[in-house]
Scaffold this active site. Structure first.
Site, short mmCIF file in Angstrom:
data_model
loop_
_atom_site.label_atom_id
_atom_site.label_comp_id
_atom_site.label_asym_id
_atom_site.label_seq_id
_atom_site.Cartn_x
_atom_site.Cartn_y
_atom_site.Cartn_z
N SER A 8 -46.27 131.30 -8.55
CA SER A 8 -47.14 131.47 -7.57
C SER A 8 -46.68 131.07 -6.53
O SER A 8 -45.66 130.29 -6.22
CB SER A 8 -48.04 130.51 -8.11
OG SER A 8 -48.75 130.77 -9.80
N1 SAH Z 1 -47.76 128.68 -13.29
C1 SAH Z 1 -46.21 129.46 -13.64
C2 SAH Z 1 -47.17 131.10 -13.09
C3 SAH Z 1 -47.84 131.60 -13.66
S1 SAH Z 1 -48.03 133.10 -14.10
C4 SAH Z 1 -45.32 129.32 -12.81
O1 SAH Z 1 -45.37 127.68 -11.80
O2 SAH Z 1 -44.41 129.86 -12.70
C5 SAH Z 1 -48.82 133.79 -14.89
C6 SAH Z 1 -48.00 133.65 -16.70
O3 SAH Z 1 -49.40 133.53 -17.84
C7 SAH Z 1 -47.17 134.45 -16.97
O4 SAH Z 1 -46.22 133.41 -17.45
C8 SAH Z 1 -47.93 134.91 -18.46
O5 SAH Z 1 -46.83 135.23 -19.17
C9 SAH Z 1 -49.32 134.03 -18.07
N2 SAH Z 1 -50.67 134.06 -19.45
C10 SAH Z 1 -50.95 134.64 -19.06
N3 SAH Z 1 -51.93 135.44 -20.25
C11 SAH Z 1 -51.24 134.11 -21.46
C12 SAH Z 1 -52.33 133.40 -22.79
N4 SAH Z 1 -53.09 134.16 -23.26
N5 SAH Z 1 -51.43 132.49 -22.49
C13 SAH Z 1 -50.59 131.88 -22.23
N6 SAH Z 1 -49.84 132.73 -20.56
C14 SAH Z 1 -50.31 133.12 -20.47
#
Ligand code: SAH
Length: 240
Positions: A88
């Site tokens: 993000s």
């Molecule tokens: N917090 C992260 C950025 C998040 S991007 C950072 O600091 O880099 C969102 C993430 O959520 C992605 O990696 C995606 O694979 C994950 N995601 C999507 N659906 C999910 C689920 N049901 N459970 C866990 N992670 C999930």
């Protein structure tokens, strides 16, 4: 002759090391870029909580992005981290972190580990951080990175975060960094009475970031900010 060969070797080595590190940041440049990021992107946009600012100064964001993007690690934007996912934008990380008003004893659950950057920021402020990532390669990489950086207070699991993490519930704080269309029931249940949750809710790539508080067993909601997170998906890749 020997001396010439040594010379040649040295030149080749210098060339190679210069060539490899063109996108990588040296420590002083990273520190300067981080200071500028905190000042311009975070402070000047109204984030004033000293603990949040300190955590953003401390965590080396360039370690959480692919090597070829290191020189963009402190820019005002999300960046690709592989598997179609992104780390993000720094402002969003700071905004969400400040909104949570963490204290050290808070038990925190993050859904969507991604690069592990937000988890590291949480780990600077809380002694107990749990984070779940659904894409195995990302979860394993983030886990290894966080461990190598010494975050013994952060536990990473590969799995579907929609279900929460029952073994460690209830949580004082839940932060979700991928967006479902509704607040997952298991997360509501695993939030401690008086606890708070920050979660983007809405259609894929068009959501509202909401802050919720659990009062008398019910979630009370404030709409806060229009945002664009990747959708929350299940193991089959369908959106929630
Ligand atoms: N917090 C992260 C950025 C998040 S991007 C950072 O600091 O880099 C969102 C993430 O959520 C992605 O990696 C995606 O694979 C994950 N995601 C999507 N659906 C999910 C689920 N049901 N459970 C866990 N992670 C999930």
């Amino acid at each position: 002759m020997m001396a010439n060969k040594k010379y040649l070797l040295l030149i080749v080595l210098l060339f190679l090391s210069g060539g490899c590190s063109s996108n990588e940041l040296v420590e002083e440049d990273a520190l300067a870029a981080r200071k500028a990021m905190v000042m311009v992107q975070i402070k000047q946009r109204g984030i004033n909580d000293p603990k949040t600012l300190e955590a953003l100064m401390t965590v080396e964001r360039h370690r959480f992005v692919p090597d070829r993007l290191q020189n963009q690690a402190y820019d005002d934007k999300p960046l690709p981290i592989g598997e179609g996912q992104t780390i993000s934008q720094p402002y969003i990380v700071a905004y969400m972190t400040e909104a949570l008003s963490l204290v050290r004893t808070d038990k925190v659950l993050e859904i969507g580990t991604g690069s592990g950057y937000q988890a590291a920021i949480l780990g600077e402020l809380s002694d107990h951080v749990y984070t779940i990532e659904i894409i195995e390669s990302l979860g394993l990489r983030a886990g290894a990175l966080l461990q190598s950086l010494g975050y013994e207070n952060i536990r990473v699991k590969v799995g579907d975060g929609y279900q929460g993490w029952v073994e460690y519930a209830p949580f004082d704080v839940i932060i979700v960094t991928c967006a479902p269309r509704h607040v997952p029931k298991p997360l509501q249940q695993q939030l401690q009475e008086g606890g708070r949750m920050i979660i983007p809710v809405g259609e894929p790539y068009q959501q509202k970031l909401v802050i919720l508080r659990k009062l008398n067993g019910r979630l009370v909601q404030d709409d806060v900010l229009a945002v664009r997170f990747v959708p929350m998906v299940n193991d089959a890749g369908s959106t929630y």
